[in-house]
Design a protein around this motif. Structure first.
Motif, PDB file in Angstrom:
ATOM      1  N   UNK A 150       0.811  -1.218   0.000  1.00  0.00           N
ATOM      2  CA  UNK A 150       0.000   0.000   0.000  1.00  0.00           C
ATOM      3  C   UNK A 150       0.848   1.275   0.000  1.00  0.00           C
ATOM      4  N   UNK A 151       2.141   1.123   0.219  1.00  0.00           N
ATOM      5  CA  UNK A 151       2.976   2.305   0.397  1.00  0.00           C
ATOM      6  C   UNK A 151       3.091   3.148  -0.872  1.00  0.00           C
ATOM      7  N   UNK A 152       3.200   2.508  -2.022  1.00  0.00           N
ATOM      8  CA  UNK A 152       3.289   3.259  -3.268  1.00  0.00           C
ATOM      9  C   UNK A 152       2.056   4.112  -3.501  1.00  0.00           C
ATOM     10  N   UNK A 153       0.885   3.541  -3.244  1.00  0.00           N
ATOM     11  CA  UNK A 153      -0.378   4.274  -3.400  1.00  0.00           C
ATOM     12  C   UNK A 153      -0.440   5.427  -2.403  1.00  0.00           C
ATOM     13  N   UNK A 154      -0.011   5.167  -1.167  1.00  0.00           N
ATOM     14  CA  UNK A 154       0.003   6.209  -0.133  1.00  0.00           C
ATOM     15  C   UNK A 154       0.902   7.362  -0.544  1.00  0.00           C
ATOM     16  N   UNK A 155       2.124   7.048  -0.974  1.00  0.00           N
ATOM     17  CA  UNK A 155       3.093   8.088  -1.330  1.00  0.00           C
ATOM     18  C   UNK A 155       2.583   8.943  -2.478  1.00  0.00           C
ATOM     19  N   UNK A 156       2.079   8.282  -3.524  1.00  0.00           N
ATOM     20  CA  UNK A 156       1.567   9.034  -4.673  1.00  0.00           C
ATOM     21  C   UNK A 156       0.386   9.910  -4.263  1.00  0.00           C
ATOM     22  N   UNK A 157      -0.525   9.369  -3.478  1.00  0.00           N
ATOM     23  CA  UNK A 157      -1.698  10.124  -3.064  1.00  0.00           C
ATOM     24  C   UNK A 157      -1.366  11.320  -2.193  1.00  0.00           C
ATOM     25  N   UNK A 206       2.213  -4.887  -5.995  1.00  0.00           N
ATOM     26  CA  UNK A 206       1.923  -6.277  -5.628  1.00  0.00           C
ATOM     27  C   UNK A 206       2.365  -7.232  -6.729  1.00  0.00           C
ATOM     28  N   UNK A 207       2.428  -6.734  -7.943  1.00  0.00           N
ATOM     29  CA  UNK A 207       2.750  -7.564  -9.094  1.00  0.00           C
ATOM     30  C   UNK A 207       4.273  -7.620  -9.233  1.00  0.00           C
ATOM     31  N   UNK A 208       4.856  -8.710  -8.811  1.00  0.00           N
ATOM     32  CA  UNK A 208       6.308  -8.813  -8.762  1.00  0.00           C
ATOM     33  C   UNK A 208       6.959  -8.661 -10.126  1.00  0.00           C
ATOM     34  N   UNK A 209       6.223  -8.956 -11.185  1.00  0.00           N
ATOM     35  CA  UNK A 209       6.791  -8.863 -12.527  1.00  0.00           C
ATOM     36  C   UNK A 209       6.753  -7.467 -13.115  1.00  0.00           C
ATOM     37  N   UNK A 210       6.178  -6.509 -12.389  1.00  0.00           N
ATOM     38  CA  UNK A 210       6.102  -5.149 -12.905  1.00  0.00           C
ATOM     39  C   UNK A 210       7.499  -4.534 -12.991  1.00  0.00           C
ATOM     40  N   UNK A 211       7.841  -3.981 -14.126  1.00  0.00           N
ATOM     41  CA  UNK A 211       9.164  -3.379 -14.299  1.00  0.00           C
ATOM     42  C   UNK A 211       9.015  -1.905 -14.645  1.00  0.00           C
ATOM     43  N   UNK A 212      10.038  -1.145 -14.354  1.00  0.00           N
ATOM     44  CA  UNK A 212      10.043   0.275 -14.647  1.00  0.00           C
ATOM     45  C   UNK A 212      10.594   0.481 -16.050  1.00  0.00           C
ATOM     46  N   UNK A 213       9.747   0.846 -16.980  1.00  0.00           N
ATOM     47  CA  UNK A 213      10.168   1.039 -18.361  1.00  0.00           C
ATOM     48  C   UNK A 213      10.575   2.496 -18.560  1.00  0.00           C
ATOM     49  N   UNK A 241      -3.336   0.422 -12.527  1.00  0.00           N
ATOM     50  CA  UNK A 241      -2.424  -0.113 -13.536  1.00  0.00           C
ATOM     51  C   UNK A 241      -1.291  -0.916 -12.898  1.00  0.00           C
ATOM     52  N   UNK A 242      -0.901  -0.548 -11.689  1.00  0.00           N
ATOM     53  CA  UNK A 242       0.181  -1.250 -10.992  1.00  0.00           C
ATOM     54  C   UNK A 242      -0.354  -2.248  -9.961  1.00  0.00           C
ATOM     55  N   UNK A 243      -1.636  -2.600 -10.079  1.00  0.00           N
ATOM     56  CA  UNK A 243      -2.271  -3.540  -9.150  1.00  0.00           C
ATOM     57  C   UNK A 243      -2.146  -3.086  -7.697  1.00  0.00           C
TER      58      UNK A 243
END
Length: 317
Positions: free
Chosen positions: A98-105, A155-162, A281-283
């Motif tokens: 949840x931290x990514x969502x918190x930081x962005x928000x 949460x999606x471990x396969x997500x990569x930063x393009x 988009x990032x689950x």
């Protein structure tokens, strides 16, 4: 004096509040629906808002030049917002994902709609032009930081930063393109044909009202009922703590009037609606993202009203 300040404050914030409430009412009554909001949002983002930014910048009086210190303050303050939100997230979010969502928000502001609407009510085209210049530097920062924090905590471990995809999104962003074209036209001295200018102003005139209706239509009372400690902390950071830190700093650095107001509005405007789309988009935790948007949107208007009233009363704006 007090009555005059109250009237000025009401003229700035009440029109925005009324349009948001109208959006909520229209959605509940079925006057507008999700399809209308989706289509109108694309129209606003791709055409109408770029028209507002382009027209305000193309007529910019650049004789005074761009203040690099003011831009640096806005840029570094925005970056500091992400860092502060990250530090707070370590203490108030139980789930790591949840931290990514918190930081962005807590750090990503709705500059293009709420910010522009408020500054337009206060200072007209000159205020919009200054905010647009700030956005040219801050919107890319928002996008980069949001992608990074969501990718790291996804949460999606396969997500990569393009990096390539991120650069493509920045280069093709209509708002960034509008800033570049507007500044180019302003410095080149090119005169916009009257027909194109009139068409652009037609688009500009529908931009903010349509965008505010769309935001109102997306606000969910259900999300408000699901308020969590994390969403409360994120909302307080976004609309209370950041302006409390940055505005006194800007005043201490010698800024007042329109410049100080733009800094205040830049850091006190609510969380961008795009944060919900990116969270999905990032689950990420989409309900948490929606909750933060609702809380900051409803909370920012009283904060802005109190802030403007106070700064007008003490004579700094």
């Amino acid at each position: 004096m007090i009555l005059e300040t109250l009237l000025f404050t009401a003229e700035v914030t009440l029109p925005v509040c009324v349009m948001l409430l109208a959006g909520i009412l229209f959605k509940r009554k079925g006057v507008i629906d999700d399809h209308f909001i989706s289509v109108s949002s694309r129209l606003v983002f791709n055409f109408a808002l770029p028209a507002v930014i382009f027209l305000s910048l193309s007529n910019l009086d650049h004789s005074a030049g761009l203040d690099p210190t003011l831009v640096g303050l806005a840029f570094l303050g925005s970056l500091a917002g992400f860092v502060l939100a990250w530090l707070v997230s370590l203490r108030v979010t139980d789930k790591r994902e949840d931290r990514g969502v918190f930081i962005q928000g807590a750090a990503r502001g709705n500059l293009a709609i709420i910010g522009l609407a408020l500054v337009a009510n206060m200072y007209g085209d000159s205020g919009v032009a200054l905010m647009s210049l700030m956005m040219a530097f801050i919107i890319p920062l928002f996008n980069v930081c949001s992608v990074v924090v969501l990718g790291v905590y996804s949460r999606q471990s396969g997500t990569s930063l393009s990096v390539r995809g991120l650069l493509s999104d920045l280069v093709t962003n209509p708002l960034i393109i509008a800033v570049v074209l507007g500044v180019t036209v302003s410095f080149s001295g090119v005169v916009i044909p009257s027909v194109l200018d009139k068409v652009g102003r037609y688009f500009a005139q529908i931009s903010l009202p349509l965008a505010l209706l769309g935001i109102g239509g997306t606000l969910s009372i259900q999300a408000l009922r699901e308020t969590s400690l994390a969403s409360l902390w994120a909302s307080l950071l976004k609309v209370v703590w950041m302006p409390l830190i940055l505005v006194p700093l800007a005043w201490w650095m010698g800024y007042d009037g329109m410049e100080l107001s733009v800094i205040f509005l830049l850091f006190s405007c609510p969380t961008a609606v795009a944060s919900f789309v990116m969270a999905k988009a990032f689950n990420g935790n989409a309900p948490l993202a929606a909750n933060i948007i609702v809380l900051t949107t409803l909370g920012s208007l009283p904060v802005v009203s109190v802030g403007i009233f106070f700064m007008r009363t003490v004579g700094v704006v």
